[in-house]
Design a protein around this motif. Structure first.
Motif, PDB file in Angstrom:
ATOM      1  N   TYR A  29       2.365   8.078  -5.730  1.00  0.00           N
ATOM      2  CA  TYR A  29       1.830   6.739  -5.980  1.00  0.00           C
ATOM      3  C   TYR A  29       2.584   6.093  -7.132  1.00  0.00           C
ATOM      4  CZ  TYR A  29      -2.085   8.246  -3.129  1.00  0.00           C
ATOM      5  OH  TYR A  29      -2.850   8.711  -2.097  1.00  0.00           O
ATOM      6  N   THR A  30       2.854   4.806  -7.002  1.00  0.00           N
ATOM      7  CA  THR A  30       3.422   4.029  -8.086  1.00  0.00           C
ATOM      8  C   THR A  30       2.700   2.688  -8.116  1.00  0.00           C
ATOM      9  OG1 THR A  30       5.437   3.148  -9.081  1.00  0.00           O
ATOM     10  CG2 THR A  30       5.353   3.162  -6.687  1.00  0.00           C
ATOM     11  N   ALA A  31       2.360   2.234  -9.310  1.00  0.00           N
ATOM     12  CA  ALA A  31       1.567   1.010  -9.476  1.00  0.00           C
ATOM     13  C   ALA A  31       0.295   1.096  -8.637  1.00  0.00           C
ATOM     14  CB  ALA A  31       2.377  -0.217  -9.116  1.00  0.00           C
ATOM     15  N   GLN A  32      -0.270   2.294  -8.546  1.00  0.00           N
ATOM     16  CA  GLN A  32      -1.482   2.591  -7.785  1.00  0.00           C
ATOM     17  C   GLN A  32      -1.344   2.290  -6.294  1.00  0.00           C
ATOM     18  OE1 GLN A  32      -4.852   0.867  -9.759  1.00  0.00           O
ATOM     19  NE2 GLN A  32      -4.438   1.931 -11.644  1.00  0.00           N
ATOM     20  N   GLU A  33      -0.132   2.271  -5.796  1.00  0.00           N
ATOM     21  CA  GLU A  33       0.125   2.062  -4.373  1.00  0.00           C
ATOM     22  C   GLU A  33       0.806   3.306  -3.816  1.00  0.00           C
ATOM     23  OE1 GLU A  33       2.430  -1.478  -3.869  1.00  0.00           O
ATOM     24  OE2 GLU A  33       1.006  -2.712  -4.954  1.00  0.00           O
ATOM     25  N   TYR A  34       0.473   3.642  -2.576  1.00  0.00           N
ATOM     26  CA  TYR A  34       1.072   4.792  -1.912  1.00  0.00           C
ATOM     27  C   TYR A  34       2.565   4.557  -1.733  1.00  0.00           C
ATOM     28  CZ  TYR A  34       2.107   8.202   1.731  1.00  0.00           C
ATOM     29  OH  TYR A  34       2.661   9.217   2.451  1.00  0.00           O
ATOM     30  N   ALA A  35       3.383   5.516  -2.192  1.00  0.00           N
ATOM     31  CA  ALA A  35       4.834   5.359  -2.134  1.00  0.00           C
ATOM     32  C   ALA A  35       5.520   6.384  -1.240  1.00  0.00           C
ATOM     33  CB  ALA A  35       5.414   5.434  -3.549  1.00  0.00           C
ATOM     34  N   GLY A  36       4.763   7.297  -0.634  1.00  0.00           N
ATOM     35  CA  GLY A  36       5.362   8.281   0.254  1.00  0.00           C
ATOM     36  C   GLY A  36       4.877   9.680  -0.064  1.00  0.00           C
ATOM     37  N   THR A  37       5.582  10.670   0.481  1.00  0.00           N
ATOM     38  CA  THR A  37       5.259  12.069   0.228  1.00  0.00           C
ATOM     39  C   THR A  37       6.497  12.803  -0.244  1.00  0.00           C
ATOM     40  OG1 THR A  37       5.660  12.664   2.534  1.00  0.00           O
ATOM     41  CG2 THR A  37       3.387  12.167   1.926  1.00  0.00           C
ATOM     42  N   ALA A  38       6.265  13.874  -0.990  1.00  0.00           N
ATOM     43  CA  ALA A  38       7.376  14.660  -1.528  1.00  0.00           C
ATOM     44  C   ALA A  38       6.920  16.087  -1.771  1.00  0.00           C
ATOM     45  CB  ALA A  38       7.865  14.034  -2.829  1.00  0.00           C
ATOM     46  N   SER A  39       7.873  17.007  -1.710  1.00  0.00           N
ATOM     47  CA  SER A  39       7.555  18.417  -1.931  1.00  0.00           C
ATOM     48  C   SER A  39       7.937  18.888  -3.334  1.00  0.00           C
ATOM     49  CB  SER A  39       8.258  19.280  -0.884  1.00  0.00           C
ATOM     50  OG  SER A  39       9.652  19.068  -0.952  1.00  0.00           O
ATOM     51  N   SER A  40       8.537  18.010  -4.132  1.00  0.00           N
ATOM     52  CA  SER A  40       8.905  18.366  -5.503  1.00  0.00           C
ATOM     53  C   SER A  40       8.824  17.121  -6.386  1.00  0.00           C
ATOM     54  CB  SER A  40      10.325  18.921  -5.552  1.00  0.00           C
ATOM     55  OG  SER A  40      11.256  17.895  -5.259  1.00  0.00           O
ATOM     56  N   LYS A  41       8.816  17.337  -7.699  1.00  0.00           N
ATOM     57  CA  LYS A  41       8.798  16.209  -8.633  1.00  0.00           C
ATOM     58  C   LYS A  41      10.046  15.349  -8.473  1.00  0.00           C
ATOM     59  CE  LYS A  41       6.080  18.286 -12.326  1.00  0.00           C
ATOM     60  NZ  LYS A  41       6.062  18.668 -13.746  1.00  0.00           N
ATOM     61  N   GLU A  42      11.171  16.001  -8.283  1.00  0.00           N
ATOM     62  CA  GLU A  42      12.434  15.274  -8.137  1.00  0.00           C
ATOM     63  C   GLU A  42      12.398  14.361  -6.911  1.00  0.00           C
ATOM     64  OE1 GLU A  42      12.209  18.628  -8.576  1.00  0.00           O
ATOM     65  OE2 GLU A  42      12.878  18.730 -10.664  1.00  0.00           O
ATOM     66  N   GLN A  43      11.913  14.906  -5.796  1.00  0.00           N
ATOM     67  CA  GLN A  43      11.809  14.115  -4.570  1.00  0.00           C
ATOM     68  C   GLN A  43      10.776  13.005  -4.737  1.00  0.00           C
ATOM     69  OE1 GLN A  43      13.802  14.363  -1.911  1.00  0.00           O
ATOM     70  NE2 GLN A  43      12.804  12.593  -0.982  1.00  0.00           N
ATOM     71  N   ALA A  44       9.709  13.288  -5.469  1.00  0.00           N
ATOM     72  CA  ALA A  44       8.677  12.270  -5.716  1.00  0.00           C
ATOM     73  C   ALA A  44       9.265  11.077  -6.471  1.00  0.00           C
ATOM     74  CB  ALA A  44       7.518  12.874  -6.490  1.00  0.00           C
ATOM     75  N   MET A  45      10.134  11.343  -7.435  1.00  0.00           N
ATOM     76  CA  MET A  45      10.755  10.247  -8.185  1.00  0.00           C
ATOM     77  C   MET A  45      11.697   9.439  -7.285  1.00  0.00           C
ATOM     78  SD  MET A  45       9.475   9.947 -11.141  1.00  0.00           S
ATOM     79  CE  MET A  45      10.621   8.740 -11.785  1.00  0.00           C
ATOM     80  N   ILE A  46      12.381  10.102  -6.369  1.00  0.00           N
ATOM     81  CA  ILE A  46      13.243   9.396  -5.417  1.00  0.00           C
ATOM     82  C   ILE A  46      12.398   8.473  -4.541  1.00  0.00           C
ATOM     83  CG2 ILE A  46      14.704   9.698  -3.368  1.00  0.00           C
ATOM     84  CD1 ILE A  46      15.747  12.297  -4.759  1.00  0.00           C
TER      85      ILE A  46
END
Length: 59
Positions: A29-46
């Motif tokens: 989530y970014t700005a309280q909006e769903y931004a996707g899914t990720a399996s790691s912190k690095e992927q989450a930032m991408i």
């Protein structure tokens, strides 16, 4: 759901939004909006950076 703050992304207009990632579900989530899914912190930032730039999810 245990969301963890993992960083900050910058939007094209110069604004900044905090990024949260739930490692159990993979949801980002970014700005309280769903931004996707990720399996790691690095992927989450991408995913969050992509969403902050395009307002679309990659996943």
């Amino acid at each position: 759901m245990a969301q963890e703050k993992i960083g900050i992304v910058q939007t094209p207009d110069g604004g900044k939004s905090e990024v949260y990632w739930d490692k159990d579900t993979g949801k980002v989530y970014t700005a309280q909006e769903y931004a996707g899914t990720a399996s790691s912190k690095e992927q989450a930032m991408i995913e969050a950076n992509y969403y902050a730039t395009t307002k679309q999810t990659r996943t």
